[in-house]
Enzyme design. Structure first.
Site, short mmCIF file in Angstrom:
data_model
loop_
_atom_site.label_atom_id
_atom_site.label_comp_id
_atom_site.label_asym_id
_atom_site.label_seq_id
_atom_site.Cartn_x
_atom_site.Cartn_y
_atom_site.Cartn_z
N ASN A 93 22.42 46.11 139.02
CA ASN A 93 21.62 47.27 138.62
C ASN A 93 21.97 48.50 139.45
O ASN A 93 22.27 48.40 140.64
CB ASN A 93 20.13 46.95 138.77
CG ASN A 93 19.72 45.78 137.91
OD1 ASN A 93 20.32 45.52 136.87
ND2 ASN A 93 18.71 45.03 138.36
N ASP A 95 19.79 51.09 139.63
CA ASP A 95 18.53 51.71 140.04
C ASP A 95 18.26 51.41 141.52
O ASP A 95 19.00 50.67 142.17
CB ASP A 95 17.37 51.22 139.16
CG ASP A 95 17.18 49.71 139.24
OD1 ASP A 95 16.87 49.20 140.33
OD2 ASP A 95 17.33 49.03 138.20
N HIS A 110 27.75 47.49 141.04
CA HIS A 110 28.08 48.43 139.97
C HIS A 110 27.72 49.87 140.33
O HIS A 110 27.64 50.73 139.46
CB HIS A 110 27.36 48.03 138.67
CG HIS A 110 27.93 46.79 138.06
ND1 HIS A 110 27.26 46.06 137.09
CD2 HIS A 110 29.10 46.13 138.28
CE1 HIS A 110 28.01 45.01 136.74
NE2 HIS A 110 29.11 45.04 137.45
N THR A 177 19.87 37.95 134.45
CA THR A 177 21.19 38.34 133.98
C THR A 177 21.51 37.69 132.64
O THR A 177 21.02 36.60 132.34
CB THR A 177 22.29 37.95 134.99
OG1 THR A 177 22.38 36.53 135.08
CG2 THR A 177 21.98 38.53 136.36
#
Length: 234
Positions: A93, A95, A110, A177
């Site tokens: 994620n 965020d 990521h 996931t």
């Protein structure tokens, strides 16, 4: 899980943040549904229409202020604080909900929405503001900032560190996931090759459920605190 682990690698995906209200790729009516992935999450899409991509990520970054960590995020922060062994929390994620939930040691494979990457000097900078107005890089002053997010076709961050941890852990846990996006979808097989126990905590069976030695299905906000209680002994 019967034996108490000494070294844990945890992978979290979109499912843990979805319970806080963040859209996943597959949400009907969500932010992603309005755009083709190829247009907003690839280097080619950025080269073709940088205004579209920068505006898209500006919206995603701004939306973080409207969501909050849930019980799963807070439970993993408790595990980080109280677990006596080795622990690596890897998230797909972008965020900041793990951090706001209390976790200090998060590996964002990521990238992060609240980080800018300068294409001129390569420097990464914490970033809360918009990028669509082409602000200058704080270091080299070039107007060449892009979201510090790993797009499709780009190499995820810190893979050597992740693989090293997987080779030495005795428990790998996948939370929220889909089991569809590599290389993360292959982590369970890497962990099993190292003779680690493997556990899936997901709303429903993922594409890779059959690779796990144990799978529990339901909301992350319920399953994760229960599992953390087990690991920490109540």
């Amino acid at each position: 899980m019967t034996d108490q682990p000494k070294s844990i690698v945890i992978l979290t995906g979109a499912g843990i943040s979805a319970e806080s209200g963040i859209d996943t790729f597959r949400d009907a009516g969500g932010l992603w549904e309005k755009h083709q992935v190829e247009d907003v999450a690839t280097p080619e899409g950025f080269a073709r229409d940088p205004d579209l991509v920068l505006g898209f990520y500006d919206l995603r970054r701004a939306a973080l202020g409207k969501v909050h960590p849930n019980e799963a995020h807070r439970a993993l922060a408790r595990l980080e604080r109280e677990f006596p062994g080795e622990l690596l929390l890897v998230t797909q994620n972008v965020d900041d909900l793990h951090e706001r939930g209390g976790s200090d040691r998060v590996l964002h494979m990521h990238g992060e929405l609240k980080s800018a990457l300068c294409q001129s000097c390569g420097i990464r900078t914490p970033w809360d503001a918009a990028m669509s107005n082409r602000p200058p890089c704080p270091v080299c002053q070039a107007p060449t900032l892009r979201p510090d997010v790993v797009w499709f076709g780009e190499m995820p961050y810190q893979m050597e560190r992740i693989y090293a941890a997987l080779s030495q852990c005795d428990l790998f846990v996948s939370i929220g996931t889909s089991g569809a996006v590599y290389p993360a979808a292959g982590f369970v097989q890497d962990a099993r090759a190292a003779r680690a126990a493997t556990l899936e905590l997901n709303l429903e069976p993922s594409e890779g459920t059959h690779h796990f030695t144990e799978a529990r299905h339901g909301p992350a906000g319920e399953l994760v605190p229960q599992w953390v209680d087990e690991v920490l002994g109540g």
